[in-house]
Every structure is written in C-alpha cells, then in structure tokens.
Design a protein around this motif. Sequence first.
Motif, PDB file in Angstrom:
ATOM      1  N   SER A  88      -1.561   1.435  13.486  1.00  0.00           N
ATOM      2  CA  SER A  88      -0.769   0.216  13.517  1.00  0.00           C
ATOM      3  C   SER A  88      -0.444  -0.138  14.963  1.00  0.00           C
ATOM      4  N   ASP A 128       3.627  -6.874  13.589  1.00  0.00           N
ATOM      5  CA  ASP A 128       4.887  -6.123  13.620  1.00  0.00           C
ATOM      6  C   ASP A 128       4.769  -4.759  12.936  1.00  0.00           C
ATOM      7  N   SER A 129       3.551  -4.426  12.475  1.00  0.00           N
ATOM      8  CA  SER A 129       3.233  -3.123  11.876  1.00  0.00           C
ATOM      9  C   SER A 129       3.884  -2.874  10.522  1.00  0.00           C
ATOM     10  N   LYS A 130       4.490  -3.900   9.913  1.00  0.00           N
ATOM     11  CA  LYS A 130       5.200  -3.711   8.656  1.00  0.00           C
ATOM     12  C   LYS A 130       4.346  -3.965   7.421  1.00  0.00           C
ATOM     13  N   ARG A 131       3.190  -4.609   7.597  1.00  0.00           N
ATOM     14  CA  ARG A 131       2.345  -4.931   6.437  1.00  0.00           C
ATOM     15  C   ARG A 131       0.902  -4.521   6.707  1.00  0.00           C
ATOM     16  N   ASN A 147       0.125  -4.990   1.178  1.00  0.00           N
ATOM     17  CA  ASN A 147       1.161  -3.986   0.905  1.00  0.00           C
ATOM     18  C   ASN A 147       1.128  -3.514  -0.547  1.00  0.00           C
ATOM     19  N   SER A 167       3.458 -12.425  12.205  1.00  0.00           N
ATOM     20  CA  SER A 167       3.345 -11.534  11.038  1.00  0.00           C
ATOM     21  C   SER A 167       3.810 -12.156   9.725  1.00  0.00           C
TER      22      SER A 167
END
Length: 462
Positions: A88, A128-131, A147, A167
Amino acid sequence: MFKKCIFVFIAIFFIFSGLVSFAVEKNSEIEISEKLIAEVEFSPLFFLASPDSKHIAYVGEKDGKQFVIVDGNKGKDYDNIVITLIFSPDSKHVAYGAQKDNKIFVVLNDIEGKSYDSIGSTIIFSPDSKRIFYSARSDNKGFVILNGVEGKKYDGIGKSLVFSPNSKHIAYGVKSGNDYFVVLDGTEGKRYDSIGSGIFFSPDSKHLAYWAQSGSKRFPVVDGQEGKNYDAIGNTIVFSPDSKRMAFVAQKGNKYFLVVDGQEGKHYDAIGNTVVFSPDSKRIIYAAQLGNKRFAVIDGKEEEYREGIGATIVFSPDSRHFAYVAQKDNKHSVVIDGKEGKQFDAIGNGSIFFSPDSNNVAYCAQADNKRFVVINGKEEKKYDDVGNKSLVFSPDSKYLTYMAQSENKHFVVVGTEKQNFYDNILNLTMGRIVFDSLDRFHYLAVRDKGVYLVESRVKKNN
C-alpha cells in the motif's frame, strides 16, 4: 515511431547502487547505522521493497509450493502466487493473488479473500491506503471487488481500474454485449462501440477523462461530455497539475497534433508519447517529427531540429527551466533551456532531475563503457554502473544521492569518500533512497543473506 536515443543500464536481480553528494561540506562526516530487517532464506522469485524503503517482501518456493515472506515472516503455502506483490502507499499493507486447489483469491495482510475462477492482473490500493480494488470472474461473468464487496456483473472488465487522487472515487471500463462503457462510482456511463484502455482522473479528483469510439470516429469524453471527432486519439490524456487544462494527441488522416484545452496545434508526421505540463500548469512540452527531423515543441515554439528526441522530458519545480535528451550522429546529450550539453555515448532513461530549488540539474551518462552522473555540466566519478532513475536531491538541494556499482561492490559515497560496501543496494521496485530530513536519509541494502535498513546522517563537525 521515434528512434531510441536513450539506453538502459544493466539490470540484474538487484539493481546495482551507490550514493553521492555533490555539495557536502569538507568539515562534514557521515554517521551510518544498520538494522537487520530480514534474512533471505529462500531464492526469491520476485522481490519488492515498500514505498518508504523500510520493508521488503518476496516470493519464495519450496517443495513445489510458493509463499510470500514479508520482513522475514513467512506466509501460507500456495500452489502458485499468481499476481505480483504490492505494498500500500503507506507501506503498512501487502496484497497479492494466490492459487490453491484451482481457485484463485487475493491475500491481504495474510488474510485470504473469497475464491474466484480467476482474478484480474491488477490489484490497487487507494492513495490513502484504506481501500483495495481488483476484478474477478465467476460463472463466466466479470465484476470488481472493492474492500471485499462485489460490484455488478458484466461480460468483461477492462484492465484500467483507477482511484481518484483523493481516494473517494473509483472508475473502470466494462463490456456488456457489444457495448463498452465506463462505470464511475457504480454509475454506468454512455455506451460506445469501444473505449480506450486508459481512464484518467484530474489531480483534484473532480474530472474524469477517457476516449471512446462510435463508428469509425474517436473522441474524448470528459465528465460525460463528448468532444470533437478524430480518426484516432493517443492512449494518454494529460491533466495539468491545477486540473484546469487537458491535453492529448489526436490524428486526422496521416497527420498528428496536440489538442490542448480543445485547441488543435500544428500538424506533424508524428508526436512522441510524452506530453508534460509545467508544475505551474502554464507551459507544455512534447516531441514532434517532420520528415526525418525531430524536435521539442515548448509552448507551441519548435526547438532546434535533432536526429532524435528521448522520452525523458522534464520541467524544473519552478517551471522556468526544461530539459530533454537529444540525439545527433549516434551521440546523446541533454538539452537544457534550448542549450545542448556535451555529447555522450548514452544518457540514462528517466535520469534527468532538477533540484527542489530548481538551481541544479543532474543526469546519468555513459562514455567508454563507464557510467557517471553529470551535475550542472560537471562529470562526477565514473563507475561500472549507475542507477539511472535513482537520483534524489535532498530537500534543501544541497545533496544529490544516487546509486552506483564498482568491481562487484555496491556502496554509498558522500563527497569523494566511499562508505559501507554491500552485495546490493535496492533500487526501483526493490527500494529507493529516501530523505527523512535535510540531513538524514535511508535505503535498503543486502549483505550475505541479510537485508538491512541503512540510515545515514550528514553530520557537521564544529
């Protein structure tokens, strides 16, 4: 097509490397510390460093099984690792595709996702590395997974899966029957006979562009609005950094031209693939060809004719300067603000870099089978190899770091003094030099079977 006027440095499993500074004061010294982050116990099939150059992951194989090892921690055994490892952007997560018992799935942080008949060749993380986003097929239908949530099923999913820079948005191309269209945040766009392989968000995430085709004509589609028809459109649509301007290459008959903000430029016999806006979004540069002559076109003005123009074309951070590679009589040089520099046997592909303050420019060159860095026109020490894309200026523009190799040893040099020797220093997909502050930087290096995080500090003596 343009003649190649660039060269590729020697590539072995680990990219060779070394480090140099062009402005370290004589009363300075370098403090170096090493931290072992992993022992490489298996012969890597593929090796990857994290974006922050502090972690490593690789694919190993034993007894007919493949597995992934991250910072020395071995994952589960699988029949095959089918999709390349990816970190990520924040370097905290690792994902890859794996196969077991004829089923394929994505593994995220050692947790297996749902199994499918197949999965697409691309796994992407949001900025943002969240998904995490990828495509798959089951029961002869294709769909995306965001996700862990499956999207609508179609006959096919395109290769271009994209997140917006903020993102918040996703887009991808699909095939349904004989129709092709783009899906943005779950909403289907207009259907066409064909769409381009590239889908592009603007830097501010507010605009989406791609090309489409109806009948024999192609046209840009921006925010759902169709532009003018052309015989063909290049694969890349470029937004300016401020997101207010857009450019692409188009074709009518046998002529090519750049379309900027809807205005067609001069027609040429060919236009290169690289189109670059300046950081302030006010200027634009590209390469073109008329007859046997190639040249750069900067703000609509043609530069001096050359035998060839390389793919590396860059602006300085302050947008006042530009540089590119030119070819003449089988020799290569860097042209800065229209002034041609010394000719060499080759110039490293992608190796031209301006310092953050725009006052310095450096690139890699080759002469007499030796590679070296040229800084502000001055040739630095020659080595057996130099990592052409490894050049990094310090944030205050005082130091230039890069990677080199000599006599099968890989090392860091500051000023004229060589530092620690390693079997390899990791570069490109396998690492890079990262500045942590004005006087501190780090990188990943290999000695014997150990991978080390090497942290360096330029310390001034009183």
